[in-house]
Enzyme design. Structure first.
Site, PDB file in Angstrom:
ATOM      1  N   ASP A 175     -52.218 -34.339  54.211  1.00  0.00           N
ATOM      2  CA  ASP A 175     -51.173 -33.606  53.349  1.00  0.00           C
ATOM      3  C   ASP A 175     -50.308 -34.543  52.445  1.00  0.00           C
ATOM      4  O   ASP A 175     -49.716 -35.543  52.797  1.00  0.00           O
ATOM      5  CB  ASP A 175     -50.233 -33.177  54.755  1.00  0.00           C
ATOM      6  CG  ASP A 175     -49.195 -32.006  54.110  1.00  0.00           C
ATOM      7  OD1 ASP A 175     -48.711 -32.499  52.879  1.00  0.00           O
ATOM      8  OD2 ASP A 175     -48.738 -31.373  54.790  1.00  0.00           O
ATOM      9  N   ARG A 236     -55.548 -18.667  53.723  1.00  0.00           N
ATOM     10  CA  ARG A 236     -55.950 -17.643  52.855  1.00  0.00           C
ATOM     11  C   ARG A 236     -57.328 -17.726  52.338  1.00  0.00           C
ATOM     12  O   ARG A 236     -58.037 -18.871  52.318  1.00  0.00           O
ATOM     13  CB  ARG A 236     -55.012 -17.848  51.628  1.00  0.00           C
ATOM     14  CG  ARG A 236     -53.669 -17.463  51.768  1.00  0.00           C
ATOM     15  CD  ARG A 236     -53.299 -15.974  51.675  1.00  0.00           C
ATOM     16  NE  ARG A 236     -52.040 -16.032  51.829  1.00  0.00           N
ATOM     17  CZ  ARG A 236     -51.181 -15.621  52.845  1.00  0.00           C
ATOM     18  NH1 ARG A 236     -51.949 -15.659  54.103  1.00  0.00           N
ATOM     19  NH2 ARG A 236     -50.188 -15.276  52.982  1.00  0.00           N
ATOM     20  N   ASP A 260     -60.334 -15.670  59.706  1.00  0.00           N
ATOM     21  CA  ASP A 260     -59.638 -14.507  59.701  1.00  0.00           C
ATOM     22  C   ASP A 260     -59.152 -14.165  58.388  1.00  0.00           C
ATOM     23  O   ASP A 260     -58.469 -12.852  58.344  1.00  0.00           O
ATOM     24  CB  ASP A 260     -57.941 -14.856  60.563  1.00  0.00           C
ATOM     25  CG  ASP A 260     -57.370 -13.797  60.858  1.00  0.00           C
ATOM     26  OD1 ASP A 260     -57.876 -12.913  61.497  1.00  0.00           O
ATOM     27  OD2 ASP A 260     -56.027 -13.867  60.687  1.00  0.00           O
ATOM     28  N   GLU A 265     -60.662  -8.568  50.916  1.00  0.00           N
ATOM     29  CA  GLU A 265     -60.331  -8.143  52.194  1.00  0.00           C
ATOM     30  C   GLU A 265     -60.215  -6.500  52.132  1.00  0.00           C
ATOM     31  O   GLU A 265     -59.613  -5.970  51.279  1.00  0.00           O
ATOM     32  CB  GLU A 265     -59.078  -8.549  52.949  1.00  0.00           C
ATOM     33  CG  GLU A 265     -59.427 -10.133  53.090  1.00  0.00           C
ATOM     34  CD  GLU A 265     -58.000 -10.799  53.725  1.00  0.00           C
ATOM     35  OE1 GLU A 265     -57.195  -9.901  53.836  1.00  0.00           O
ATOM     36  OE2 GLU A 265     -58.289 -11.839  54.280  1.00  0.00           O
ATOM     37  N   HIS A 284     -57.977 -10.236  59.602  1.00  0.00           N
ATOM     38  CA  HIS A 284     -56.610 -10.929  59.098  1.00  0.00           C
ATOM     39  C   HIS A 284     -55.743 -10.510  60.200  1.00  0.00           C
ATOM     40  O   HIS A 284     -54.824  -9.715  60.175  1.00  0.00           O
ATOM     41  CB  HIS A 284     -56.327 -10.272  57.802  1.00  0.00           C
ATOM     42  CG  HIS A 284     -55.400 -11.299  57.130  1.00  0.00           C
ATOM     43  ND1 HIS A 284     -55.428 -11.173  55.683  1.00  0.00           N
ATOM     44  CD2 HIS A 284     -54.325 -11.894  57.455  1.00  0.00           C
ATOM     45  CE1 HIS A 284     -54.231 -12.000  55.502  1.00  0.00           C
ATOM     46  NE2 HIS A 284     -53.752 -12.593  56.650  1.00  0.00           N
ATOM     47  N   ALA A 287     -50.976 -12.446  62.204  1.00  0.00           N
ATOM     48  CA  ALA A 287     -49.452 -12.238  62.522  1.00  0.00           C
ATOM     49  C   ALA A 287     -49.601 -10.918  63.267  1.00  0.00           C
ATOM     50  O   ALA A 287     -48.489 -10.437  63.716  1.00  0.00           O
ATOM     51  CB  ALA A 287     -48.883 -11.822  61.044  1.00  0.00           C
TER      52      ALA A 287
END
Length: 531
Positions: A175, A236, A260, A265, A284, A287
């Site tokens: 990172d 993403r 996912d 999509e 996906h 969430a």
């Protein structure tokens, strides 16, 4: 705010607890119409003050343009990929999301997919349901004692790290905006990206999709990984090169993948990854838990009610928390500050140690907190996973040990109304300045020693080059040969014979083209940024 009732349109499914918040508010009328097609939304959006969506509705520029009364767009969730934030910002429409509402849910999805992939759970389930008993075929691997490499330790990546440590995995991470000390406090070993590739048994991606991260985990990356690595992507689609991943699985370099998200999509039925036994895929669902859906529904409903009722801005992705009156005055400075921060993040990699923000001219008459939040939002959003906004950007800086210094002067410097941002990294300091001309004309006016007047918008090729004849022509010829259209050019140079060039292009430029540009005789560096 007017006493006339505000109209709110909801075009995706929203938990009833969130709808109840809207229905209980005075002077707010709600129309709940999930499943509307784009053309249907365009036809009616002009009668609404607010639009609430999840991931199903695409709030495109033409829908936003048709929303002549729109004041706010609320996204029940973190990602705003389905909202044209730039178009909304230009129209003065606040775009809000719900940061934190599904961090845990998405992190749990990551861990779930990681374990399912390691133990071949979906494949074994299908086999057993078909009447087979194939114990030897579905032998898996333990995760205990294995090394998990996390690319991007933001809101979700940090939760994944915590959960993985609970499984007794060793966590290493890459990172560029995390200091070694901050990583160590979370039990994470910070490492260069190539080192992560070489050491990790499992790799999980948690970055935003930007020109720099598109295809980040591709053929070149797979070649550097240890044989038998397993890949997880719940961030993403597009960060992992899907075609290269399929080939790496076929060759045996990669043992499996858990996905996912996809570039397209839903993915086509003949997608190469969906034909491979080593791939676990979900539609996906990051969430998609009852708790997360209630959390984000209630949160976005409360935010929209507070905005429509009192003009209060909370958890906006394009504006800080401000009263409506103050926002009208500061808007151009805030937009400029975010673009200067985003440019700083993209032109020089590495974790900032200190960010100095100087406001000069009219902006100095106002509290610097909003300006600082905008700079930090632009700085972090370009390199972190989705969820960065004006609300949490200062806290991200604090948590990562980045010193933030504010200064202001009512006496103009080189430009009447300007913002100068200096980012100190280990061994170097980078300076970027922007200015507001008139009421709303924004320009980048300085990068280090070079002065210019560059439009901070869209995809920009930034070239450092020797100040010699023929550079613009050579670059234009090369881009033209690749079918890349140039929308505009701005130049700056100094007395030492060095120059900087901004080429605005209509679409992202591939790494291959950037490599060709860098090989041109007069070019010393070439990079693509998105503003």
């Amino acid at each position: 705010m007017s006493t006339q009732a505000h109209k709110v349109l909801i075009t995706d499914t929203l938990a009833e607890q969130g709808r109840a918040v809207l229905e209980a508010a005075t002077q707010i009328h709600t129309d709940y119409r999930p499943g509307l097609k784009a053309e249907e939304i365009r036809e009616i959006i002009g009668g609404y003050d607010a639009l609430i969506v999840r991931s199903g509705t695409r709030a495109t520029a033409d829908i936003i343009e048709a929303g002549t009364r729109l004041k706010v767009i609320g996204r029940a969730g973190i990602g705003v990929d389905n909202i044209d934030v730039e178009a909304a910002s230009k129209r003065g429409i606040v775009v809000m999301n719900t940061p934190g509402g599904n961090n845990v849910t998405t992190a749990e999805q990551t861990i779930t997919l990681l374990l399912a992939m390691a133990r071949n759970i979906p494949q074994a389930h299908v086999s057993l349901r078909s009447g087979k008993w194939e114990r030897n075929k579905f032998t898996g691997v333990e995760v205990c004692g294995k090394t998990l490499g996390i690319i991007g330790v933001g809101n979700i990546g940090s939760v994944v790290a915590d959960r993985a440590q609970g499984l007794k995995m060793k966590v290493i991470a890459y990172d560029p905006y995390l200091t070694a000390d901050a990583a160590a406090r979370g039990g994470i070993e910070l490492t260069p990206l190539d080192d992560l590739y070489a050491r990790a048994d499992f790799i999980s991606v948690h970055t935003p999709l930007t020109p720099e991260t598109r295809g980040l985990v591709g053929a070149a990356a797979f070649a550097k990984m240890k044989k038998g690595v397993r890949i997880v992507n719940c961030a993403r689609g597009g960060i992992v090169d899907e075609i290269a991943l399929a080939e790496a699985i076929r060759s045996g370099r990669v043992a499996g993948a858990a996905l996912d998200v996809f570039v397209e999509e839903p993915p086509p039925k003949d997608h190469p990854l969906l034909t491979l036994d080593g791939v676990v895929a979900t539609p996906h669902l990051g969430a998609s838990t009852d708790e997360a859906q209630i959390n984000v529904a209630v949160a976005i409903a409360e935010q929209v009610v507070d905005f429509l009722s009192r003009g209060e801005v909370r958890a906006a992705v394009n504006f800080p928390n401000l009263s409506a009156e103050r926002l009208a005055v500061l808007r151009p400075f805030l937009v400029l500050a975010e673009k200067v921060g985003a440019l700083q993040a993209q032109i020089v990699p590495g974790a900032p140690l200190e960010v100095d923000i100087d406001g000069s001219g009219d902006v100095a008459d106002h509290d610097m907190k909003a300006l600082t939040a905008s700079v930090l939002k632009g700085l972090f959003a370009a390199v972190m996973e989705s969820g960065v906004n004006h609300v949490n950007a200062p806290f991200i800086a604090r948590d990562r040990g980045i010193r933030v210094v504010e200064s202001r002067s009512s006496v103009p410097s080189d430009f009447l109304n300007s913002i100068t941002v200096r980012v100190k990294r280990s061994g170097e300091t980078t300076t970027v300045a922007g200015a507001v001309f008139g009421k709303k004309t924004l320009r980048i006016v300085r990068i280090n020693k070079f002065y210019m007047e560059a439009v901070p918008e869209g995809y920009i090729l930034i070239l450092n080059n020797r100040d010699v004849p023929g550079v613009v022509g050579a670059v234009g010829t090369l881009l033209g040969a690749h079918g890349i259209n140039i929308a505009g050019i701005e130049l700056g140079r100094d007395e030492s014979g060095q120059a900087i060039s901004f080429f605005h292009v209509d679409e992202p430029v591939s790494q291959a083209v950037l490599g060709e540009l860098r090989r041109l005789p007069a070019i010393t560096s070439a990079q693509l940024v998105a503003l």
